[in-house]
Design a protein around this motif. Structure first.
Motif, PDB file in Angstrom:
ATOM      1  N   LEU A  49     -47.033 135.545 -78.355  1.00  0.00           N
ATOM      2  CA  LEU A  49     -47.312 136.913 -78.825  1.00  0.00           C
ATOM      3  C   LEU A  49     -47.805 137.821 -77.709  1.00  0.00           C
ATOM      4  O   LEU A  49     -47.673 139.033 -77.786  1.00  0.00           O
ATOM      5  N   GLN A  50     -48.394 137.240 -76.688  1.00  0.00           N
ATOM      6  CA  GLN A  50     -48.931 138.067 -75.603  1.00  0.00           C
ATOM      7  C   GLN A  50     -47.971 138.229 -74.429  1.00  0.00           C
ATOM      8  O   GLN A  50     -48.230 138.999 -73.518  1.00  0.00           O
ATOM      9  N   PHE A 369     -34.922 138.900 -86.956  1.00  0.00           N
ATOM     10  CA  PHE A 369     -35.837 139.775 -87.701  1.00  0.00           C
ATOM     11  C   PHE A 369     -37.085 138.973 -88.109  1.00  0.00           C
ATOM     12  O   PHE A 369     -37.234 137.817 -87.724  1.00  0.00           O
ATOM     13  N   THR A 370     -37.962 139.615 -88.898  1.00  0.00           N
ATOM     14  CA  THR A 370     -39.206 138.955 -89.307  1.00  0.00           C
ATOM     15  C   THR A 370     -38.942 137.564 -89.875  1.00  0.00           C
ATOM     16  O   THR A 370     -38.201 137.434 -90.848  1.00  0.00           O
ATOM     17  N   ILE A 444     -33.644 146.040 -82.386  1.00  0.00           N
ATOM     18  CA  ILE A 444     -34.500 144.838 -82.373  1.00  0.00           C
ATOM     19  C   ILE A 444     -35.955 145.230 -82.211  1.00  0.00           C
ATOM     20  O   ILE A 444     -36.282 146.120 -81.447  1.00  0.00           O
ATOM     21  N   ASN A 445     -36.817 144.559 -82.936  1.00  0.00           N
ATOM     22  CA  ASN A 445     -38.247 144.779 -82.780  1.00  0.00           C
ATOM     23  C   ASN A 445     -38.858 143.572 -82.053  1.00  0.00           C
ATOM     24  O   ASN A 445     -38.779 142.448 -82.552  1.00  0.00           O
ATOM     25  N   PRO A 446     -39.466 143.806 -80.884  1.00  0.00           N
ATOM     26  CA  PRO A 446     -39.949 142.669 -80.086  1.00  0.00           C
ATOM     27  C   PRO A 446     -41.008 141.815 -80.795  1.00  0.00           C
ATOM     28  O   PRO A 446     -41.106 140.620 -80.561  1.00  0.00           O
ATOM     29  N   ARG A 447     -41.773 142.461 -81.673  1.00  0.00           N
ATOM     30  CA  ARG A 447     -42.795 141.722 -82.416  1.00  0.00           C
ATOM     31  C   ARG A 447     -42.148 140.722 -83.381  1.00  0.00           C
ATOM     32  O   ARG A 447     -42.602 139.596 -83.531  1.00  0.00           O
ATOM     33  N   GLU A 448     -41.089 141.140 -84.035  1.00  0.00           N
ATOM     34  CA  GLU A 448     -40.382 140.247 -84.951  1.00  0.00           C
ATOM     35  C   GLU A 448     -39.793 139.062 -84.189  1.00  0.00           C
ATOM     36  O   GLU A 448     -39.873 137.911 -84.648  1.00  0.00           O
ATOM     37  N   MET A 451     -42.677 136.721 -83.278  1.00  0.00           N
ATOM     38  CA  MET A 451     -43.165 135.936 -84.416  1.00  0.00           C
ATOM     39  C   MET A 451     -42.205 134.778 -84.718  1.00  0.00           C
ATOM     40  O   MET A 451     -42.626 133.673 -85.068  1.00  0.00           O
TER      41      MET A 451
END
Lengths: 468, 468
Positions: A49-50, A369-370, A444-448, A451
């Motif tokens: 995550l970091q 995705f998520t 694209i969402n990098p957080r998804e 995770m």
């Protein structure tokens, strides 16, 4: 009598005591094990995550290589770059596994149009992967069908020499979009065969999406050696609706279709395989994978750029936190998932030839995705084990275990491993961009993605630690 | 004796029989009720998932009205258009509820820069909502802090006449992004007060996001009447990183800051309230809401355009499937959630003055992404009831019940209703666009919005049918 009674009382007491002790000890052990595992999983998520590594990788892959269709120059570039990038994570070994793959090219961008009421309407379309070309422009009347039953009910006379237009829409009422996709995908896969059997000269398929827009969705199709090959292409949903509306007014209208695609000779390509050797059971393998190839439109960001960077991230995160797996972790980046899973087949063949023992095989190819959890193909006992582990992923909202894994590259491993598992992602967005020019980095969402990689690393770590 | 025994036997038998019968009947009743409710919920989802109404509405709202800050001309336009649109769904009544609201304007776009090593670096920033201006250009040295403790440990001498730069990043390790946001938002809300108390002349805040980019995130801030007001603005994370790096090399560097924002006199605005009157308990209210106002950048697509179209869709779907609620369904579109919840306060005041009985109040203001379920503020007994209902939403992946509702407009209703509930959405994407120029239509997925509206309609229908 009293003595005997006392004896039994003592025995019972002892038995109860020992049972309770066993229960306490085993539950305490389980608890301790869970705590240790929680800490390991937390450390993996923290690392993933970091880190900006995956985002940097995905930006590079999409911007500098982009679409990388099997057999293409870009696919070669992707192999080189992915191998170099993963080498940087210092696996114990990394190598290329040769595999012969098909080489289909689209040629000039396809065109289609019809003329009605004096005006010409252009259609947005993409030939399906593997389709033959039209040898110039083909012009024919169109028969629209919305089901196999409808096609069957037509006489050969009604179909012969015409274009069959498969216009069954994905079912928006189906809560799970992926199921709606699977339920409509038979038109794309089997449409050309079914149409040709009745004498059609081409097939047009409504794109597999819930969107109403101008973007056609390509994808794999099949031919049957016993049936004449005919060209097949996907229409955007807006184009499909236009054609359908026009046909209602003018059943005799003709579509002119030009497709230049063709199949070239097979070429040599590669799977990429990297390993972290197991400390205590090096001969037991846990594989984590994704596919290198894409279709030729868009940038292959979601399908399967996200999976590639996630699979590599599992290895990177293991190394970064100093996690030495008990069993061997193998990251496999497969070539040609999209048009026949040649890489997946090759990997399974060689694993079988070498008599390798695979504990489990995992793939990420659900869009990036998520994450919700994993889809698992395994015995009920093994599935129960995954459900237990899933409790450790619930705090990260990745604890949902569902049946029916969806990694196409894993199918050849059926029967060779105790479990096939695919990362399960929220599927709301996937079919708005799937196999289109819209499959680009900005969707694209990098957080998804992060995770998802966390969930994959956690599950891989548990598999490496405990086996199955 | 035997007779007595037989009597007891009979009694026991009778008791058991009656207990079993009760069990079967009540379980069958519960089952039947569940089946009827399932059918009702399926019908609502069918209506919502197949309709294009919400997407058409959101496109119009974002493209033709766009950002609609409280007090602005666009906010007025939004009130007119939303009322007209919702009137088209034929509620039993629809009216405007007047409310005086603050009118803050940004003025000229703010600028900030620093000069170091001979070159000038521009910073990307947005004044926080409600901030005073700088009266021309303000130039001062900068004190960077990453915690309240760090600020406290500084002497007034070290802060006086300077700009305090709050640079605590959102915690990427926190699995739930919304929690990371809440844990960092105190800097934005309280930073100016805390800095001013120590004699600072301005406050700069690191934007509340996990993204590393050039987009500053604005948002609400507070002043304390006992403390001198100082200007406050949010820096993009890239600008915050640049400033922080520069300060490490040159602790004496000065930032020049120009902010033209100011507070104008309060203006008259409105909440919009539409009702479907309850057939058997018209005096019991279930409210479903979202907020009309936005910040002045972007289009207010996610925050809270999605909530607006979802709340209206609940009413539309009830009407479309002919669902006549037993209790009164009230759709409330609130004005000014972003800067003080004046609309929410006004609604609660009037509901209280009229002694209205509210069963439950719901809001959708979590970005409009994939729904997970609801966040609920209620007694344990009432929460248990929601958990039972949530089983009916599980097939739509919206069955997750969490504590701590997050609808800001609902807070004034605390103690006036049995339950406050907010739609809970996946939060991965929200803080990449929240309160920025990036909050635009193209970031929204219509399928996610529709799945959320389905969940809201289903929950509202259960509340209208059964009460609490």
């Amino acid at each position: 009598m009293k003595k005997l009674f006392n004896f039994f009382k003592k025995q019972t007491y002892f038995f109860l005591l020992s049972a309770v002790t066993t229960l306490i000890v085993s539950s305490a052990t389980a608890q301790m094990r869970n705590n240790v595992d929680s800490v390991m999983i937390r450390a993996l998520y923290d690392e993933v995550l970091q880190s900006e590594e995956m985002d940097v990788n995905l930006r590079y892959l999409t911007a500098h290589i982009g679409a990388r269709m099997t057999g293409s120059e870009q696919a070669k570039q992707a192999v080189d770059w992915l191998k170099a990038t993963m080498s940087g994570y210092r696996p114990d070994s990394i190598y290329l596994q040769p595999v012969m793959v098909p080489h289909w090219v689209r040629g000039e961008r396809e065109t289609a149009s019809f003329t009605t009421g004096g005006s010409t309407v252009k259609l947005d379309l993409l030939a399906l992967g593997g389709s033959i070309g039209t040898s110039g422009t083909l012009t024919a009347q169109v028969v629209e069908v919305k089901s196999w039953t409808e096609l069957s009910s037509l006489s050969d006379e009604q179909v012969r020499g015409r274009i069959v237009f498969f216009n069954r829409a994905m079912n928006a009422r189906e809560a799970e979009t992926f199921k709606a996709y699977l339920a409509a995908a038979d038109q794309r896969a089997q449409g050309a065969i079914a149409a040709s059997k009745k004498g059609a000269i081409a097939a047009l398929i409504r794109s597999l999406t819930l969107a109403k827009d101008d973007y056609p969705h390509t994808g794999a199709m099949s031919y049957d050696t016993a049936v004449k090959k005919i060209p097949a292409a996907a229409l955007s949903t807006n184009s499909a609706d236009k054609l359908s509306a026009a046909l209602k007014k003018d059943t005799a209208l003709k579509v002119s279709l030009r497709i230049s695609s063709r199949q070239l000779p097979d070429v040599l390509s590669y799977n990429i395989i990297a390993e972290l050797k197991g400390a205590s059971h090096p001969e037991e393998f846990i594989t984590v994978g994704a596919h290198i190839d894409t279709w030729d439109v868009g940038e292959g960001a979601s399908d399967d750029g996200t999976g590639l960077v996630q699979a590599m991230e599992v290895l990177r995160a293991f190394k970064a936190i100093g996690l030495k797996p008990a069993r061997t972790l193998r990251v496999i980046l497969y070539m040609n998932e999209e048009a026949g899973a040649h890489g997946g087949v090759k990997y399974a063949e060689q694993a079988s030839a070498r008599n390798e023992y695979h504990v489990a095989a995992m793939e990420s190819d659900a869009g990036g995705f998520t994450p919700r959890g994993f889809r698992i193909e395994a015995s009920p006992e093994v599935t129960a084990k995954f459900r237990e582990w899933a409790l450790l992923l619930a705090p990260y909202k990745a604890g949902d275990i569902q049946p029916q894994q969806r990694g196409v590259d894993l199918i050849p491993m059926r029967g060779m491993t105790k479990a096939l598992l695919s990362l399960d992602c929220d599927d709301s967005r996937l079919f708005y961009i799937h196999h289109t020019a819209l499959d680009t980095y900005d969707k694209i969402n990098p957080r998804e993605v992060a995770m998802g990689a966390g969930a994959m690393a956690a599950m891989a770590a548990l598999l490496c630690k405990y086996g199955l």
